[in-house]
Every structure is written in structure tokens, then in C-alpha cells.
Design a protein around this motif. Structure first.
Motif, PDB file in Angstrom:
ATOM      1  N   UNK A 180       0.811  -1.214   0.000  1.00 36.31           N
ATOM      2  CA  UNK A 180       0.000   0.000   0.000  1.00 36.31           C
ATOM      3  C   UNK A 180       0.843   1.261   0.000  1.00 36.31           C
ATOM      4  N   UNK A 181       2.142   1.140   0.251  1.00 30.56           N
ATOM      5  CA  UNK A 181       3.029   2.299   0.227  1.00 30.56           C
ATOM      6  C   UNK A 181       3.440   2.692  -1.184  1.00 30.56           C
ATOM      7  N   UNK A 182       3.119   1.857  -2.175  1.00 32.59           N
ATOM      8  CA  UNK A 182       3.529   2.112  -3.554  1.00 32.59           C
ATOM      9  C   UNK A 182       2.342   2.618  -4.371  1.00 32.59           C
ATOM     10  N   UNK A 183       2.608   3.657  -5.130  1.00 36.21           N
ATOM     11  CA  UNK A 183       1.574   4.224  -6.001  1.00 36.21           C
ATOM     12  C   UNK A 183       2.131   4.332  -7.413  1.00 36.21           C
ATOM     13  N   UNK A 184       1.441   3.739  -8.362  1.00 38.92           N
ATOM     14  CA  UNK A 184       1.802   3.838  -9.781  1.00 38.92           C
ATOM     15  C   UNK A 184       0.722   4.658 -10.482  1.00 38.92           C
ATOM     16  N   UNK A 185       1.152   5.681 -11.209  1.00 39.05           N
ATOM     17  CA  UNK A 185       0.224   6.575 -11.894  1.00 39.05           C
ATOM     18  C   UNK A 185       0.550   6.627 -13.386  1.00 39.05           C
ATOM     19  N   UNK A 186      -0.481   6.869 -14.174  1.00 34.79           N
ATOM     20  CA  UNK A 186      -0.293   7.051 -15.613  1.00 34.79           C
ATOM     21  C   UNK A 186       0.060   5.784 -16.353  1.00 34.79           C
ATOM     22  N   UNK A 187      -0.345   4.644 -15.813  1.00 37.34           N
ATOM     23  CA  UNK A 187      -0.012   3.378 -16.478  1.00 37.34           C
ATOM     24  C   UNK A 187      -1.115   3.020 -17.461  1.00 37.34           C
ATOM     25  N   UNK A 188      -0.766   2.993 -18.747  1.00 33.66           N
ATOM     26  CA  UNK A 188      -1.736   2.735 -19.816  1.00 33.66           C
ATOM     27  C   UNK A 188      -1.167   1.661 -20.746  1.00 33.66           C
ATOM     28  N   UNK A 189      -1.139   0.417 -20.293  1.00 32.52           N
ATOM     29  CA  UNK A 189      -0.483  -0.632 -21.087  1.00 32.52           C
ATOM     30  C   UNK A 189      -1.398  -1.264 -22.119  1.00 32.52           C
ATOM     31  N   UNK A 190      -0.772  -1.946 -23.074  1.00 34.84           N
ATOM     32  CA  UNK A 190      -1.491  -2.866 -23.950  1.00 34.84           C
ATOM     33  C   UNK A 190      -1.933  -4.079 -23.124  1.00 34.84           C
ATOM     34  N   UNK A 191      -2.785  -4.924 -23.688  1.00 38.01           N
ATOM     35  CA  UNK A 191      -3.255  -6.095 -22.926  1.00 38.01           C
ATOM     36  C   UNK A 191      -2.107  -7.035 -22.552  1.00 38.01           C
TER      37      UNK A 191
END
Length: 298
Positions: free
Chosen positions: A279-290
Motif C-alpha cells: 500500500x506504500x507504492x503508487x503507480x500513476x499514468x499506467x496505460x499498457x497494452x493487454x
């Protein structure tokens, strides 16, 4: 525009096109090249979480957090819904007992039965044991991670700030000898922490994306604990290979267009390296292919 991820895609294409066809330990067979490097800037929170396929970054970070506990049982991983280490103890159990138990049933027994987990869920003295509880010839245990943090604080210009997992006497007892085996750290005069990780053996399709993510998560934690900002993550590979049953998946990934890297940050500073959680990790702006599915070679 050239993105950092293109280094990985170029390497994947190189292995696919020029890899030496070899019979490997697993019997699956590989295309292999020897010696590779990728450099990923972590400025402004960038993280090398691949976008040309979905990488389950939480699984990679949870694995890294498990390494940091010094644990060697898959039971805590399964409690976190991480199943990437099950194949090795499952294969050992099937071979020893002759019981063709399903993976799901095996994992449930590990979760439900501590005695069963103690007998069949152990991986031997793998990564975490070596990182946190290396047993020296003097009979003492050595915490390499604590040593790294102390060195970063007290002597950050040292060229000896590293840890590794290649403990020769313990290798025969490991379910899998360490692939990402050496991590070395370097600080800059403007307060940044760089990390170079050497991976002796790299499954380029399945392993590398997880290893990039986990290593950077570790780098962020160590930087924060020692009072630095993340600098650059450098990955160096020895035997970099593509399994023969991953060829079509690699070709599919290479048809996809890389997108801007997401950011990864820590939401808080934990009191110690041992107190971080997912819960201490935040990933933002991740827009991957499938995602791209492929079997792990055991």
C-alpha cells in the motif's frame, strides 16, 4: 519519439533475430545472446514498467517485499495472491509423491496446513535468505541490506556498496539459484542513488519485466531510507534468452507501440526497510497494452 522501453524492445528483437538456438536446463530450448544492458532514468518518478504488455506491477513489488523479509516459503506469497514461485515446489512434490495434484489444490494445502507448507512450500536458501541472513563461515548471520543502508548513510562514495545472492555452498539446496544476483549502488554529488543490477540468466519475455519493476521498487525504498532521490536504474544481463515456446508472444509484443512510462512513488517514508507494504507504492499514468500469456519454464 524514442522511449526508454525501446531499449527492451530492441533487445527482444535482437534475441529473436540473432539468438543462438540452444538446449537449456528446462528442456524447452531457447534463443540466447550473451551480454546486454538497458539504462532507465527514474527522474520525476519514471519507472520501467513496460507498456507494450500489461505488467502486474503489484505482484513484482510484493515479491520484492517478500525477499526483504528473508523468507523462503511460498506460504506468505500465496497469502498475498502471488503464485509465481509455486511451480518449483509443486514439481518437487509431484516427483516425490507421484500425486498429480493440481496447482490450485496444492496452493490451498500450503495455505491451510502449516505442517504441509513447512515440508513442501520451502524453496531452500533463496534470495531473501542470502540478502538478509547470509550465514558466514564464522557461524554468524549477515544482513546485506542493512549493510547497504548503513554504507549509503556513512560512506556514500564507497565503491563497495553492493549485495549479492550467489552463496556457493547453498546453491545445491536452492529451488532456483539467483538469476538477478548482484545489486550495486552509486551515489551522485547532487543526491541521487543509482542502481546497477546484474542478472546472470534472464527470461527476456517473462522475467525481465518483473525484474525491472521489482529492482526499481527496491531502489526507491533504499533511496528513501538513506536520504537520496532515485537516479538511474541500469540493468545488465548475462545469458539473455527467449524460450522457444515464447516466440509467437515476442513477435506479438514487437508489433505494439510503446507508450510513455508510468510513474512509481512511495506514499510515505517507513520507519525502516522492513516496514514497507504494497500500500506504500503508487503507480500513476499506467496505460499498457493487454497482457501476453506465456508458460514459465521450470
Amino acid at each position: 519519439m524514442r522511449l526508454p522501453e525501446h531499449q527492451y524492445l530492441d533487445l527482444l528483437a535482437h534475441v529473436l533475430e540473432n539468438g543462438d538456438r540452444r538446449v537449456d536446463r528446462t528442456g524447452v530450448g531457447t534463443l540466447s545472446v550473451f551480454g546486454a544492458m538497458c539504462r532507465f532514468p527514474l527522474k520525476d518518478g519514471q519507472a520501467p514498467i513496460l507498456t507494450t504488455k500489461r505488467v502486474y506491477w503489484k505482484t513484482a513489488v510484493k515479491e520484492m517485499l517478500w525477499f526483504l523479509t528473508g523468507g523462503t516459503s511460498i506460504q506468505p506469497l500465496l497469502r498475498e495472491n502471488v503464485r509465481i514461485w509455486t511451480d518449483w515446489p509443486l514439481a518437487k512434490y509431484r516427483k516425490a509423491t507421484g500425486e498429480q495434484i493440481s496447482q490450485a489444490d496444492f496452493e490451498q494445502r500450503i495455505l491451510d496446513d502449516d505442517a504441509f507448507a513447512a515440508q513442501w512450500g520451502e524453496l531452500g536458501p533463496v534470495y531473501g535468505k542470502q540478502w538478509r541472513k547470509w550465514l558466514g563461515a564464522d557461524g554468524k548471520e549477515y544482513d546485506q541490506i542493512a549493510g547497504v543502508i548503513e554504507a549509503l548513510k556513512s560512506n556514500p562514495a564507497s565503491r563497495r556498496i553492493l549485495f549479492h545472492g550467489w552463496n556457493v555452498p547453498d546453491i545445491p539446496d536452492m529451488a532456483l539459484p539467483p538469476c538477478h544476483m548482484v545489486y550495486q549502488f552509486h551515489t551522485t554529488s547532487d543526491g541521487r542513488l543509482n542502481c546497477m543490477m546484474f542478472q546472470r540468466s534472464c527470461d527476456i519475455l517473462l522475467g525481465a519485466p518483473f525484474n525491472f519493476t521489482g529492482a526499481v521498487a527496491l531502489q526507491l525504498m533504499l533511496a528513501q531510507q538513506a536520504g537520496f532521490e532515485p537516479g538511474e536504474f541500469i540493468w545488465a544481463g548475462g545469458d539473455v534468452h527467449l524460450y522457444l515456446n515464447h516466440i509467437e508472444q515476442a513477435r506479438e509484443q514487437l508489433t505494439r507501440t510503446a507508450r510513455p512510462a508510468p510513474t512509481m512513488r512511495l506514499r510515505r517514508k517507513a520507519a525502516s526497510i522492513d516496514e514497507y507494504t504494497i500500500d506504500d507504492f503508487e503507480v500513476s499514468g499506467y496505460d499498457p497494452h493487454p497482457p501476453i500469456r506465456a508458460d514459465v519454464a521450470v
